[in-house]
Design a protein around this motif. Structure first.
Motif, PDB file in Angstrom:
ATOM      1  N   MET A 143       0.434  -1.061   0.011  1.00  0.00           N
ATOM      2  CA  MET A 143       0.266   0.041   0.078  1.00  0.00           C
ATOM      3  C   MET A 143       0.890   1.174   0.112  1.00  0.00           C
ATOM      4  O   MET A 143       1.738   1.126   1.257  1.00  0.00           O
ATOM      5  CB  MET A 143      -0.808   0.143   1.336  1.00  0.00           C
ATOM      6  N   THR A 144       0.563   1.779  -1.117  1.00  0.00           N
ATOM      7  CA  THR A 144       1.592   3.098  -1.451  1.00  0.00           C
ATOM      8  C   THR A 144       0.204   4.824  -0.680  1.00  0.00           C
ATOM      9  O   THR A 144      -0.755   4.304  -0.845  1.00  0.00           O
ATOM     10  CB  THR A 144       1.884   3.089  -2.460  1.00  0.00           C
ATOM     11  N   ASP A 145       0.838   5.285  -0.234  1.00  0.00           N
ATOM     12  CA  ASP A 145      -0.066   6.582   0.989  1.00  0.00           C
ATOM     13  C   ASP A 145       0.056   7.835  -0.406  1.00  0.00           C
ATOM     14  O   ASP A 145       1.227   7.844  -1.303  1.00  0.00           O
ATOM     15  CB  ASP A 145       0.767   7.436   1.776  1.00  0.00           C
ATOM     16  N   TYR A 146      -0.748   8.834  -0.624  1.00  0.00           N
ATOM     17  CA  TYR A 146      -0.445   9.250  -1.683  1.00  0.00           C
ATOM     18  C   TYR A 146      -1.429  10.405  -1.480  1.00  0.00           C
ATOM     19  O   TYR A 146      -2.571  10.582  -0.163  1.00  0.00           O
ATOM     20  CB  TYR A 146      -1.136   9.039  -2.991  1.00  0.00           C
TER      21      TYR A 146
ATOM     22  N   ARG B 205      -7.004  15.577  -0.461  1.00  0.00           N
ATOM     23  CA  ARG B 205      -7.470  14.162   0.258  1.00  0.00           C
ATOM     24  C   ARG B 205      -6.405  13.574   0.692  1.00  0.00           C
ATOM     25  O   ARG B 205      -5.331  12.832  -0.415  1.00  0.00           O
ATOM     26  CB  ARG B 205      -8.277  13.894  -0.137  1.00  0.00           C
ATOM     27  N   CYS B 206      -5.535  12.506   1.449  1.00  0.00           N
ATOM     28  CA  CYS B 206      -4.839  11.534   1.657  1.00  0.00           C
ATOM     29  C   CYS B 206      -5.789   9.662   1.334  1.00  0.00           C
ATOM     30  O   CYS B 206      -6.139   9.873   2.390  1.00  0.00           O
ATOM     31  CB  CYS B 206      -4.596  11.689   3.397  1.00  0.00           C
TER      32      CYS B 206
ATOM     33  N   ILE C 286       0.257  13.078  -5.792  1.00  0.00           N
ATOM     34  CA  ILE C 286       1.598  13.152  -4.687  1.00  0.00           C
ATOM     35  C   ILE C 286       2.076  12.112  -3.991  1.00  0.00           C
ATOM     36  O   ILE C 286       1.302  11.461  -3.068  1.00  0.00           O
ATOM     37  CB  ILE C 286       1.871  14.259  -4.172  1.00  0.00           C
ATOM     38  N   GLU C 287       3.489  11.090  -4.444  1.00  0.00           N
ATOM     39  CA  GLU C 287       3.528  10.067  -3.624  1.00  0.00           C
ATOM     40  C   GLU C 287       4.902  11.021  -3.063  1.00  0.00           C
ATOM     41  O   GLU C 287       6.217  11.384  -4.163  1.00  0.00           O
ATOM     42  CB  GLU C 287       3.966   8.875  -4.288  1.00  0.00           C
ATOM     43  N   LYS C 288       5.029  10.613  -1.767  1.00  0.00           N
ATOM     44  CA  LYS C 288       6.453  11.464  -1.288  1.00  0.00           C
ATOM     45  C   LYS C 288       7.403  10.200  -0.947  1.00  0.00           C
ATOM     46  O   LYS C 288       7.039   8.867  -1.367  1.00  0.00           O
ATOM     47  CB  LYS C 288       6.571  12.199   0.045  1.00  0.00           C
ATOM     48  N   THR C 289       9.156  10.181  -0.966  1.00  0.00           N
ATOM     49  CA  THR C 289      10.402   9.375  -1.038  1.00  0.00           C
ATOM     50  C   THR C 289      10.393   9.594   0.337  1.00  0.00           C
ATOM     51  O   THR C 289      10.163  10.210   1.448  1.00  0.00           O
ATOM     52  CB  THR C 289      11.293   9.702  -2.100  1.00  0.00           C
TER      53      THR C 289
ATOM     54  N   TYR D 196       8.539  17.276   3.841  1.00  0.00           N
ATOM     55  CA  TYR D 196       6.853  17.623   4.417  1.00  0.00           C
ATOM     56  C   TYR D 196       6.125  15.849   4.530  1.00  0.00           C
ATOM     57  O   TYR D 196       6.498  15.167   2.921  1.00  0.00           O
ATOM     58  CB  TYR D 196       6.954  18.736   3.468  1.00  0.00           C
ATOM     59  N   GLU D 197       5.590  15.891   5.295  1.00  0.00           N
ATOM     60  CA  GLU D 197       4.936  15.173   5.623  1.00  0.00           C
ATOM     61  C   GLU D 197       3.155  15.299   4.541  1.00  0.00           C
ATOM     62  O   GLU D 197       3.226  16.180   3.936  1.00  0.00           O
ATOM     63  CB  GLU D 197       4.669  14.126   6.337  1.00  0.00           C
ATOM     64  N   LEU D 198       2.492  14.148   3.671  1.00  0.00           N
ATOM     65  CA  LEU D 198       1.665  14.621   3.344  1.00  0.00           C
ATOM     66  C   LEU D 198       0.627  15.189   3.237  1.00  0.00           C
ATOM     67  O   LEU D 198      -0.174  16.170   3.534  1.00  0.00           O
ATOM     68  CB  LEU D 198       0.723  12.867   2.124  1.00  0.00           C
ATOM     69  N   ASN D 199      -0.051  14.708   5.089  1.00  0.00           N
ATOM     70  CA  ASN D 199      -0.623  15.680   5.901  1.00  0.00           C
ATOM     71  C   ASN D 199      -0.578  17.346   5.691  1.00  0.00           C
ATOM     72  O   ASN D 199      -1.200  18.228   6.064  1.00  0.00           O
ATOM     73  CB  ASN D 199      -1.171  15.253   7.261  1.00  0.00           C
ATOM     74  N   VAL D 200       0.804  17.521   5.454  1.00  0.00           N
ATOM     75  CA  VAL D 200       1.699  18.935   5.858  1.00  0.00           C
ATOM     76  C   VAL D 200       1.184  19.706   4.868  1.00  0.00           C
ATOM     77  O   VAL D 200       0.326  20.185   4.780  1.00  0.00           O
ATOM     78  CB  VAL D 200       2.677  18.617   6.227  1.00  0.00           C
TER      79      VAL D 200
END
Length: 240
Positions: free
Chosen positions: A1-4, A164-165, A124-127, A132-136
């Motif tokens: 599972m990947t967060d976006y 939305r995350c 947007i996907e972070k490495t 910054y975290e996605l919620n930021v």
């Protein structure tokens, strides 16, 4: 599972810059990497002179775009008065340009392209090294520090971004993100399935058509330098 982090982009007019030569300023049909990262930087309040933080932002996020509408192409003819180059004078504002050297003004011509009624979903996907975290980023898009626009200052966003995350496969996230669309727009069926993404080319739920270079990966904001990146293009494959 990947967060976006997913959000919508809509505007009556948008301009997604391509390499410019001479008087012609072309636009792509979809927002480029530099446009999306610039929008995130503006929301966070990162100033253009803070190149170190901008480079950190550029290096640690991957972007995917789902094109919901084809949009219409528009070309606009511009004439602009600007002063001749003078190293003895420094112009801080447009008012300074017109007031400090009224006898040095000259006219330059340009032709600029726009996309009208452009509508997209962005993921947007972070490495691992993302600053910054996605919620930021989500909170920044909800309450941006600087005004947000679609490629040019004359192209403001036409709807709230509704960030939305979400978690899951990229294709499913881009399908689930349809819930971001405003109720007033729901009667329009047949949202586009064409997608553009970075990173791994073959992904579940995405039918890969081609991979190509796009010169929109920012290197230096001060020097306006970009290099090329690989962008994959294909279509969502929705289950029956």
């Amino acid at each position: 599972m990947t967060d976006y982090l997913v959000f919508q982009l809509y505007g009556p007019m948008a301009s997604w810059g391509e390499p410019a030569v001479g008087e012609m300023r072309h636009t792509n049909t979809i927002p480029g990497r530099s446009s999306i990262l610039g929008l995130l930087a503006a929301a966070l309040g990162i100033k253009r002179a803070d190149e170190e933080l901008l480079n950190e932002l550029h290096a640690n996020y991957r972007i995917a775009v789902r094109q919901l509408t084809e949009s219409q192409w528009l070309r606009d003819y511009h004439t602009t008065q600007v002063p001749k180059e003078n190293r003895k004078l420094r112009y801080a504002t447009r008012r300074d340009e017109l007031r400090l050297a009224p006898d040095e003004l000259q006219t330059i011509l340009s032709t600029r392209e726009y996309r009208c009624d452009a509508y997209y979903l962005i993921a947007i996907e972070k490495t691992e090294g993302a600053p910054y975290e996605l919620n930021v980023l989500q909170r920044a898009l909800l309450n941006p520090v600087f005004p947000l626009y679609l490629g040019r200052k004359s192209c403001p966003v036409g709807l709230p971004l509704a960030p939305r995350c979400l978690s899951g496969e990229l294709a499913q996230v881009l399908i689930d993100a349809e819930t971001l669309l405003y109720p007033q727009l729901q009667p329009y069926k047949g949202w586009g399935t064409r997608c553009f993404w970075e990173g791994v080319a073959k992904r579940k739920g995405l039918l890969l058509q081609q991979s190509q270079e796009r010169a929109d990966n920012p290197i230096s904001r001060k020097r306006w330098q970009f290099n090329s990146r690989i962008q994959h293009q294909g279509h969502l494959v929705k289950e029956a």
